[in-house]
Design a protein around this motif. Structure first.
Motif, PDB file in Angstrom:
ATOM      1  N   GLN A 112       0.827  -1.203   0.000  1.00 26.19           N
ATOM      2  CA  GLN A 112       0.000   0.000   0.000  1.00 26.19           C
ATOM      3  C   GLN A 112       0.864   1.256   0.000  1.00 26.19           C
ATOM      4  OE1 GLN A 112      -3.153   0.168   2.908  1.00 26.19           O
ATOM      5  NE2 GLN A 112      -3.475  -2.030   2.849  1.00 26.19           N
ATOM      6  N   GLN A 113       1.895   1.267   0.848  1.00 17.81           N
ATOM      7  CA  GLN A 113       2.759   2.438   0.943  1.00 17.81           C
ATOM      8  C   GLN A 113       3.461   2.715  -0.378  1.00 17.81           C
ATOM      9  OE1 GLN A 113       5.308   1.572   4.272  1.00 17.81           O
ATOM     10  NE2 GLN A 113       3.841   2.327   5.778  1.00 17.81           N
ATOM     11  N   GLU A 114       3.887   1.670  -1.065  1.00 22.78           N
ATOM     12  CA  GLU A 114       4.559   1.850  -2.356  1.00 22.78           C
ATOM     13  C   GLU A 114       3.635   2.552  -3.343  1.00 22.78           C
ATOM     14  OE1 GLU A 114       7.504   1.819  -5.168  1.00 22.78           O
ATOM     15  OE2 GLU A 114       7.694   1.190  -3.066  1.00 22.78           O
ATOM     16  N   VAL A 115       2.380   2.104  -3.420  1.00 17.04           N
ATOM     17  CA  VAL A 115       1.423   2.723  -4.337  1.00 17.04           C
ATOM     18  C   VAL A 115       1.104   4.146  -3.894  1.00 17.04           C
ATOM     19  CG1 VAL A 115      -0.979   2.627  -5.147  1.00 17.04           C
ATOM     20  CG2 VAL A 115       0.421   0.555  -5.139  1.00 17.04           C
ATOM     21  N   GLU A 116       0.933   4.361  -2.597  1.00 16.36           N
ATOM     22  CA  GLU A 116       0.597   5.700  -2.108  1.00 16.36           C
ATOM     23  C   GLU A 116       1.761   6.673  -2.310  1.00 16.36           C
ATOM     24  OE1 GLU A 116      -0.870   5.294   1.877  1.00 16.36           O
ATOM     25  OE2 GLU A 116      -2.642   4.149   1.227  1.00 16.36           O
ATOM     26  N   TRP A 117       2.996   6.210  -2.164  1.00 18.71           N
ATOM     27  CA  TRP A 117       4.161   7.060  -2.447  1.00 18.71           C
ATOM     28  C   TRP A 117       4.198   7.436  -3.929  1.00 18.71           C
ATOM     29  CZ3 TRP A 117       7.919   3.498   0.709  1.00 18.71           C
ATOM     30  CH2 TRP A 117       7.807   3.808   2.075  1.00 18.71           C
ATOM     31  N   LEU A 118       3.887   6.463  -4.796  1.00 21.28           N
ATOM     32  CA  LEU A 118       3.862   6.748  -6.226  1.00 21.28           C
ATOM     33  C   LEU A 118       2.798   7.801  -6.561  1.00 21.28           C
ATOM     34  CD1 LEU A 118       4.263   3.196  -7.816  1.00 21.28           C
ATOM     35  CD2 LEU A 118       5.810   5.129  -8.132  1.00 21.28           C
ATOM     36  N   LEU A 119       1.610   7.648  -5.993  1.00 15.63           N
ATOM     37  CA  LEU A 119       0.537   8.611  -6.251  1.00 15.63           C
ATOM     38  C   LEU A 119       0.913  10.001  -5.742  1.00 15.63           C
ATOM     39  CD1 LEU A 119      -2.546   6.388  -5.308  1.00 15.63           C
ATOM     40  CD2 LEU A 119      -1.889   7.114  -7.615  1.00 15.63           C
ATOM     41  N   ALA A 120       1.513  10.059  -4.558  1.00 18.31           N
ATOM     42  CA  ALA A 120       1.934  11.348  -4.007  1.00 18.31           C
ATOM     43  C   ALA A 120       2.993  12.007  -4.892  1.00 18.31           C
ATOM     44  CB  ALA A 120       2.456  11.161  -2.579  1.00 18.31           C
ATOM     45  N   ASP A 121       3.961  11.216  -5.347  1.00 14.18           N
ATOM     46  CA  ASP A 121       5.001  11.764  -6.231  1.00 14.18           C
ATOM     47  C   ASP A 121       4.403  12.201  -7.574  1.00 14.18           C
ATOM     48  OD1 ASP A 121       7.016  11.465  -4.392  1.00 14.18           O
ATOM     49  OD2 ASP A 121       7.757   9.563  -5.207  1.00 14.18           O
ATOM     50  N   MET A 122       3.451  11.420  -8.086  1.00 13.40           N
ATOM     51  CA  MET A 122       2.797  11.816  -9.335  1.00 13.40           C
ATOM     52  C   MET A 122       2.090  13.158  -9.192  1.00 13.40           C
ATOM     53  SD  MET A 122       1.239   8.122 -10.567  1.00 13.40           S
ATOM     54  CE  MET A 122       0.283   8.797 -11.930  1.00 13.40           C
ATOM     55  N   SER A 123       1.467  13.386  -8.032  1.00 16.01           N
ATOM     56  CA  SER A 123       0.750  14.651  -7.811  1.00 16.01           C
ATOM     57  C   SER A 123       1.709  15.838  -7.814  1.00 16.01           C
ATOM     58  CB  SER A 123      -0.035  14.602  -6.494  1.00 16.01           C
ATOM     59  OG  SER A 123       0.831  14.660  -5.375  1.00 16.01           O
ATOM     60  N   ARG A 124       2.951  15.627  -7.400  1.00 14.12           N
ATOM     61  CA  ARG A 124       3.941  16.703  -7.367  1.00 14.12           C
ATOM     62  C   ARG A 124       4.285  17.194  -8.765  1.00 14.12           C
ATOM     63  NH1 ARG A 124       8.887  14.138  -4.907  1.00 14.12           N
ATOM     64  NH2 ARG A 124       9.818  16.139  -5.522  1.00 14.12           N
ATOM     65  N   TYR A 125       4.282  16.280  -9.731  1.00 13.45           N
ATOM     66  CA  TYR A 125       4.741  16.626 -11.077  1.00 13.45           C
ATOM     67  C   TYR A 125       3.603  16.822 -12.080  1.00 13.45           C
ATOM     68  CZ  TYR A 125       9.309  15.181  -9.321  1.00 13.45           C
ATOM     69  OH  TYR A 125      10.460  15.073  -8.588  1.00 13.45           O
ATOM     70  N   TYR A 126       2.364  16.543 -11.671  1.00 14.98           N
ATOM     71  CA  TYR A 126       1.263  16.555 -12.640  1.00 14.98           C
ATOM     72  C   TYR A 126       0.978  17.953 -13.181  1.00 14.98           C
ATOM     73  CZ  TYR A 126      -3.366  15.738 -14.663  1.00 14.98           C
ATOM     74  OH  TYR A 126      -4.433  15.651 -15.516  1.00 14.98           O
ATOM     75  N   THR A 127       0.990  18.969 -12.318  1.00 16.05           N
ATOM     76  CA  THR A 127       0.632  20.320 -12.754  1.00 16.05           C
ATOM     77  C   THR A 127       1.810  21.300 -12.734  1.00 16.05           C
ATOM     78  OG1 THR A 127      -0.068  20.862 -10.487  1.00 16.05           O
ATOM     79  CG2 THR A 127      -1.759  20.069 -12.015  1.00 16.05           C
TER      80      THR A 127
END
Length: 281
Positions: free
Chosen positions: A113-128
């Protein structure tokens, strides 16, 4: 090509509609109390659940309004993934979507779960963010998420969990509608076919799904009309409405606009333009 919404939160009564789209979807459930419906499947979600969806299947969240509901969503065009991430000598990362169509993964263990949540959090940093290499970093993180899903697909036992009695009833209702949505259909007819009282049937369906049976019938008909236009952009609006169970064009047009946000003719033109049929020379 990729639409990303990170940790969307809502509380209180919300009108989460049945809807569909031709994009593939990745849904991650962070927190709350929620039942999720995809076609005739009913999922009782737990934090850490990840759902993949193949596109053009009716789905709807039914969260408990008393508890904050938090989820992350990714919609993407599979053609985009194949173009950038699927050379001939690489694993097809969309295989879980093709094989399972619509499926809920229960991520095993906190580390997963943490691996996926870290990926989502990092994706949010670069999305916009507007900076050099931000888009490339976002795409690499998205690729890593697809790899995580593929690995989960390889490790998971795909047997479905046993539904509750109420969920079984809902599945039976939706399966019946799936076979007969283009015909004259009523609550009385469904209740007679399933040997259940109208009151119990309607109460159970609304309790599990959050919508009435006849509202679901209308959503199913409109979804099929959208599919008809996608398959055959030259199909007339009148014929499309008739094929999915509407006897009057005015009723079809009114319900279609209510559910889709545009008239059937406007949607048909949008499909034709997207396919390049009505593009100006």
């Amino acid at each position: 090509m990729i639409e990303f919404k990170y940790m969307c939160k809502s509380t209180g009564a919300q009108n989460f509609l049945f809807h569909s789209h031709d994009a593939y979807e990745i849904y991650y459930f962070h927190s709350g109390v929620c039942t999720y419906l995809i076609s005739d499947r009913v999922y009782r979600l737990a934090p850490g659940d990840l759902i993949i969806m193949h596109g053009m299947t009716l789905h709807r969240a039914n969260p408990d309004p008393a508890v904050e509901y938090c989820r992350s969503l990714i919609h993407f065009d599979p053609r985009f993934v194949r173009r950038f991430f699927n050379p001939p000598d690489m694993v097809d990362l969309l295989l879980p979507f093709h094989r399972l169509k619509n499926y809920r993964f229960r991520l095993g263990g906190k580390s997963r779960q943490q691996e996926v949540e870290w990926l989502l959090a990092d994706m949010s940093r670069y999305y916009t963010v507007q900076q050099p290499l931000a888009k490339q970093r976002f795409l690499l993180l998205f690729l890593q998420l697809l790899i995580e899903i593929y690995e989960e697909y390889q490790m998971t036992d795909h047997a479905a969990e046993s539904p509750t009695e109420k969920e079984l009833i809902v599945q039976r209702v939706i399966s019946y509608i799936e076979k007969h949505y283009a015909e004259e259909i009523s609550l009385e007819r469904i209740a007679d076919e399933l040997f259940l009282s109208k009151y119990y049937l309607s109460h159970t369906f609304k309790d599990v799904t959050g919508v009435t049976i006849m509202s679901y019938v209308m959503n199913r008909r409109i979804n099929q009309a959208k599919i008809c236009f996608l398959i055959d952009p030259d199909l007339s609006v009148t014929e499309a409405g008739y094929r999915v169970g509407f006897k009057h064009l005015s009723h079809f047009s009114r319900v279609f606009k209510e559910k889709v946000g545009m008239t059937p003719e406007q949607y048909r033109k949008w499909v034709r333009c997207r396919a390049g049929i009505d593009m100006p020379l």
